[in-house]
Design a protein around this motif. Structure first.
Motif, PDB file in Angstrom:
ATOM      1  N   VAL A  55       3.251   3.652  -4.881  1.00 20.35           N
ATOM      2  CA  VAL A  55       2.942   5.020  -4.224  1.00 20.35           C
ATOM      3  C   VAL A  55       4.278   5.611  -4.035  1.00 20.35           C
ATOM      4  O   VAL A  55       4.338   6.882  -4.428  1.00 20.35           O
ATOM      5  N   VAL A 109      -2.383   4.633   0.428  1.00 20.07           N
ATOM      6  CA  VAL A 109      -1.777   3.309   0.188  1.00 20.07           C
ATOM      7  C   VAL A 109      -2.843   2.406   0.140  1.00 20.07           C
ATOM      8  O   VAL A 109      -3.101   1.614  -0.664  1.00 20.07           O
ATOM      9  N   LYS A 134       2.472  -0.317  -1.961  1.00 16.18           N
ATOM     10  CA  LYS A 134       3.526   0.807  -1.199  1.00 16.18           C
ATOM     11  C   LYS A 134       4.638   1.217  -2.161  1.00 16.18           C
ATOM     12  O   LYS A 134       5.122   2.250  -2.299  1.00 16.18           O
TER      13      LYS A 134
END
Lengths: 713, 66
Positions: free
Chosen positions: A641, A181, A638
């Motif tokens: 991902v 990340v 975040k």
């Protein structure tokens, strides 16, 4: 033709010093963490709270203490067993320094809360890559040495080294599949049940192939050396080797009994764990019986004393392990200190004592002297043995006590100890005694440090040890005739590598592929939704603080647990958990359904100072969560991902994620304000509260949760 | 990435049989190994077992000095 060459003792010496240094540090960190459980005020600053120290302890003892011990032993024994120096001096040193750099980076990142939160695989992705490189360097050096050997037979210790290398490489790569990340944060590529299965396949086999097989290799070298006689039965050692590596790799699911893992996988773990008794005890007996006719020397020789206790502890731990894999025992032992006791019989007894035996053997030998004080070495042996006893026995009792208290009902069918804290306070005496045991063990270690220091001072280091051996025979290609196919493998290290890899890979694939493929293994629950951005940020803080070290998120299907925590956990509830947070120990209560159980304000005060808010609580305080802001910049990445990992967020949501986060944070802050608590909605504590309040609430969304079984995409 | 792999592997029929096949494979290997262990000449095993002791270092015990 006789050839002359030299064994280089310098890398061995470097690894030995690293073993001793990191051993001392790792064990002191362990003692500190142990004391935190009775003196919570020892949770100093955010960097040294229990949740961050415990991974530092486990990682340093496993990879720094035992890791360097493996390399010291291999770099000493491998050239001597093959009658050739290590293949590359440059690689020996590159590997040494890269491994130490990895350890230092672990010691820095773990207290900073940089963690992947998978036990014994906590290090984040850049360090994972460094580990891979260092391990590959080790492999190249090892195989280079094997290929240019002068002894055509590969002694059994080398088989164990080969199996160790190939399996650890496979475990590390498969379990470290994660998507970065940021530079120091990644999400596991697996989710929920699958993540748990992969993690404990790794976790169990880290014990098998990092703490056991390389040390068995060392045992097969150093016990015969110290006893000055060949191993009791070479035939047995062959059976020991193949049976052990075949069976070990299958046993991982025994860490997940009664969890949401599919039943067949749990049974597989139990059956293979029970089968493990045979090769484990075969190996132990082979080691002990090597001393047949030489038992009188055990009285005299401290090296043999350490090795005999090490083998005995190996035998005890490998009998206990399979027993704990039987469901009825596991129901009692799991999540309690019983596991910690079990692990330390292995760590302190088997790994620790075998390492000490090896050090007392190698140091005088490489420094061409005798040990400075036999008396002090004997004192180390006895105080160390007492340390193991004082460490483990109280924890066994703590485990039994806590488990029985968890499960005790009144005649009317209510829990007797409804307050989890009662069961923690009951075992404080055991935690004190355990800390005493640890102190004794570490004291012994410092006896050794001083003894080794004086031995080095009185000795004279032999950097390059001259040796000679007949030149290697050219292979005629006829060795395989006569039906002795095993001899054929045994003389061909590359084939040996391939066969070991096949052996361990099949076990892993058979366990994992079905859960990845057959969707029915993880029934989906339609009311289970992805985390909101605020909850996701809160979850990442939860991960970073190492909450999983003390709190499980897995309610087993026992009445004692459903009564205490609520409905038992379903596999489908964890499908968006990258990584899973089931935990393996309950120093505090399970949190799988803590959502909605308390008010937001309860969590607020509790996280600020648990000991003050709940009298007697040993949980560390988290004042820094009240000062630090949520890292809003990371939110879009975040979400992105998570999307890559298959979590169903809309693409358009990436851009608006922070709006949603702030709106939810505002609601929580408003709610707190009603109770008279003024707090900025951007503080980390708000995210943590949001996450905790979400836990386990999904299946309560509708009156009856719909469980659907999807078959294929 | 994972989903692209599983998409194809998903099509395998009877994947539940894998554990059984693997077990049979392991068991046969085990039998083969036992057979080898039983039939190998003793002298050869003795030679290998003595490899660690054959580095001309003599007795290696710290007691030998004190």
């Amino acid at each position: 033709m006789i050839e002359r060459f030299e064994y280089d003792n310098r890398p061995v010496r470097a690894y030995l010093w690293a073993t001793i240094t990191w051993g001392a540090i790792g064990m002191l960190v362990g003692l500190w963490a142990a004391l935190q459980l009775v003196l919570p005020q020892l949770n100093l600053w955010e960097w040294f709270s229990f949740g961050r120290l415990r991974p530092l302890h486990t990682n340093s003892v496993i990879f720094a203490f035992v890791g360097n011990g493996i390399f010291a032993g291999v770099y000493y024994s491998l050239p001597r067993l093959l009658k050739t120096p290590m293949w590359s001096r440059v690689l020996s040193w590159t590997q040494f320094w890269s491994w130490q750099a990895i350890i230092v980076s672990a010691a820095i990142t773990l207290p900073l809360g940089i963690t992947a939160s998978k036990e014994y695989a906590e290090l984040e992705w850049p360090i994972d890559i460094a580990i891979t490189i260092s391990w590959v360097l080790f492999g190249i050096n090892m195989f280079g040495t094997i290929l240019k050997r002068r002894e055509k037979h590969l002694y059994v210790a080398i088989w164990f080294y080969i199996a160790t290398w190939v399996t650890v490489a496979m475990l590390h790569i498969v379990n470290s599949y994660e998507i970065p990340v940021t530079l120091w944060k990644s999400y596991s590529g697996y989710a929920g049940v699958q993540d748990a299965l992969v993690q404990w396949w790794y976790g169990h086999n880290a014990v098998a192939f990092f703490l056991t097989t390389p040390y068995l290799g060392l045992m097969y070298y150093f016990v015969p050396k110290a006893a000055n006689r060949p191993v009791y039965s070479y035939k047995l050692s062959i059976i020991h080797f193949w049976a052990l590596i075949f069976i070990y790799i299958w046993a991982g699911p025994h860490h997940l009994l009664y969890s949401s893992l599919p039943e067949w996988a749990q049974t597989l773990g139990t059956v293979f764990s029970l089968m493990l008794i045979a090769p484990s005890w075969g190996g132990m007996l082979n080691g002990l019986l090597t001393l047949r006719g030489a038992w009188d020397r055990v009285r005299e020789d401290v090296v043999l004393k350490f090795m005999v206790v090490a083998l005995t502890c190996y035998g005890m731990a490998t009998l206990e392990g399979p027993l704990l894999s039987i469901k009825v025992f596991n129901a009692m032992s799991h999540f309690t200190d019983w596991t910690i006791a079990h692990v330390h019989v292995g760590a302190l007894g088997w790994n620790g004592f075998l390492t000490f035996g090896m050090i007392y053997y190698l140091v005088p030998k490489m420094f061409r002297t005798s040990i400075w004080s036999k008396k002090l070495a004997n004192a180390h042996f006895w105080i160390g043995t007492l340390g193991i006893v004082f460490y483990t026995i109280p924890l066994y009792f703590a485990g039994f006590t806590q488990s029985l208290m968890w499960k005790q009902f009144t005649p009317d069918g209510y829990l007797v100890y409804k307050n989890f804290l009662d069961t923690v306070l009951q075992i404080q005496y055991a935690y004190w005694l355990r800390a005493l045991g640890g102190t004794l063990y570490i004291t012994g270690l410092f006896f050794m440090v001083y003894n080794v220091h004086r031995t080095v001072r009185q000795g004279n280091f032999l950097a390059l040890e001259p040796a000679e051996a007949p030149a290697a025979e050219k292979s005629t290609g006829k060795e395989s005739t006569g039906g002795y196919w095993h001899r054929w493998i045994e003389r061909r290290p590359i084939q040996m590598l391939v066969f070991s890899l096949i052996a361990v890979a099949i076990g892993g694939l058979v366990e994992m592929i079905p859960t990845f493929l057959i969707q029915s293994n993880v029934p989906t629950i339609s009311s289970v939704k992805p985390y909101t951005p605020l909850e996701l940020q809160g979850r990442d803080i939860y991960v970073s603080e190492g909450c999983y070290n003390c709190h499980s998120q897995m309610i087993r299907p026992f009445r004692s647990e459903t009564e205490r925590y609520g409905e038992y956990s379903k596999a489908g509830e964890f499908v968006y958990d990258h990584p899973f947070q089931w935990g393996s120990k309950r120093t505090g209560p399970d949190l799988a359904r803590v959502g909605g159980k308390y008010q937001d304000s309860w969590h607020f005060y509790h996280m600020l100072d648990p000991g003050k808010f709940v009298k007697g609580s040993i949980m560390p305080p988290y004042p820094h969560m009240f000062e630090k802001d949520i890292d809003l910049e990371s939110t879009p990445r975040k979400i992105e991902v998570m999307r890559q990992l298959g979590v169903p967020y809309d693409e358009s949501f990436i851009a608006t994620a922070n709006d949603s986060l702030l709106a939810q944070a505002g609601r929580i802050a408003d709610n707190l304000a009603k109770g008279g608590i003024e707090v900025d909605k951007q503080k980390e504590i708000i995210a943590v509260i949001a996450y905790l309040q979400r836990l386990g609430t999904d299946i309560k969304v509708k009156p009856a949760a719909t469980t659907t079984t999807t078959t294929g995409n | 990435m994972l989903s692209s792999i599983t998409k194809y592997l998903n099509a395998i029929n009877g994947i539940a049989l894998w554990p059984t096949i693997a077990f049979v494979f392991f068991f046969l290997f085990f039998l083969l190994m036992l057979w080898w262990v039983i039939t190998t000449p003793k002298a050869e095993l003795e030679h290998i077992a003595n490899v660690p002791l054959a580095d001309n270092e003599g007795s290696t015990n710290m007691n030998d000095r004190r």
